[in-house]
Scaffold this active site. Structure first.
Site, PDB file in Angstrom:
ATOM      1  N   LYS A 218       0.826  -1.211   0.000  1.00 53.33           N
ATOM      2  CA  LYS A 218       0.000   0.000   0.000  1.00 53.33           C
ATOM      3  C   LYS A 218       0.860   1.261   0.000  1.00 53.33           C
ATOM      4  CE  LYS A 218      -4.213  -1.786   0.255  1.00 53.33           C
ATOM      5  NZ  LYS A 218      -5.190  -1.674  -0.830  1.00 53.33           N
ATOM      6  N   ARG A 253      -4.883 -10.233   3.511  1.00 50.89           N
ATOM      7  CA  ARG A 253      -4.892 -10.284   2.052  1.00 50.89           C
ATOM      8  C   ARG A 253      -3.517  -9.817   1.571  1.00 50.89           C
ATOM      9  NH1 ARG A 253      -6.091  -6.403  -1.737  1.00 50.89           N
ATOM     10  NH2 ARG A 253      -7.144  -7.103  -3.646  1.00 50.89           N
TER      11      ARG A 253
END
Length: 277
Positions: A218, A253
């Site tokens: 991210k 995830r």
């Protein structure tokens, strides 16, 4: 599935069947390459393979439902033949209906299933629902400047209202998994994502539901680690994922389930050694 005695999270291996994913866009648009990678992720430690056929980053191009379904269909068939649990990541109703009809195990909606007119349909399905919070509501990620406190307040309000609405419509509580969002789904400020990770235990206590965390590669990690590309975020991702696991994440995830599975085994061994000593 992981041994509950070790409190290890369930790992979802990410397959982006897209042209413009922020982390690996285009690599797995080819059907054979995607299937080979999915099987490699499962062998490395992923308990579930999550298929996404449309990127959700701010610069991604729109993908039609027909295009998503065309990309997903052969992969779902092959993975089901392998007896591999499958999650589908899509916010398009047509794609979700297709995935339900194909018998997938999880639906992951970055908009958090916003349309109440579909709740009875979702209640009749068997798959688990990953209800994700995102500050922009509908659509893809956006670059918004929100503080950590603003983000936390929005998360609390969102899940209070959305979970109640889903349950009132007949969605069984045990089918719900909550995802607070990470990165640009929360804010362009890294402290917003850090704040949510630090309060995972509080989130679990507040809603008493399994929590999914998706920090892999991210943008906030790129800022903290001072890296220029997602490809350089392996170590930063693993550190954040191990922190999430230690603080109660039930599902993680990830693009690299092998590294995370190794890390979790080492942490478990260290914990056992510390307890024995």
């Amino acid at each position: 599935m992981p041994d509950p005695a070790t409190a290890s999270p369930t790992l979802l291996g990410i397959i982006n069947v897209t042209e413009d994913s922020f982390s690996d866009g285009g690599r797995f648009l080819d059907r054979a390459a995607a299937l080979d990678h999915a099987r490699a992720l499962a062998a490395a430690g992923a308990h579930i393979i999550e298929l996404g056929a449309a990127a959700s980053n701010v610069d991604a191009k729109p993908v039609t439902a027909a295009e998503e379904i065309g990309r997903l269909d052969p992969l779902i068939s092959a993975l089901k033949a392998d007896a591999t649990p499958v999650s589908v990541d899509s916010f398009l109703p047509e794609v979700q209906r297709f995935a339900i009809a194909r018998g997938v195990d999880f639906l992951n909606d970055i908009q958090g299933f916003p349309d109440p007119s579909r709740y009875q349909e979702l209640a009749a399905a068997r798959c688990r629902l990953v209800v994700m919070h995102a500050v922009q509501g509908r659509g893809r990620a956006q670059r918004l400047e929100l503080s950590a406190d603003q983000v936390w307040d929005r998360i609390s309000t969102f899940f209070t209202e959305r979970i109640a609405a889903l349950e009132q419509a007949g969605v069984a509580r045990e089918r719900i998994v909550i995802d607070p969002g990470m990165g640009l789904f929360l804010s362009s400020r890294p402290e917003a994502s850090l704040g949510v990770l630090a309060r995972l235990g509080e989130l679990k206590r507040a809603f008493d539901l399994p929590v999914l965390v998706s920090v892999s590669r991210k943008s906030f990690l790129r800022v903290i680690a001072r890296k220029s590309s997602a490809a350089e975020l392996g170590a930063a991702t693993l550190a954040a994922e191990l922190f999430a696991a230690e603080h109660g994440a039930d599902y993680i995830r990830t693009h690299d389930p092998g590294a995370l599975a190794d890390g979790l085994r080492v942490v478990a061994a260290l914990r056992a050694a510390a307890a024995a000593g």
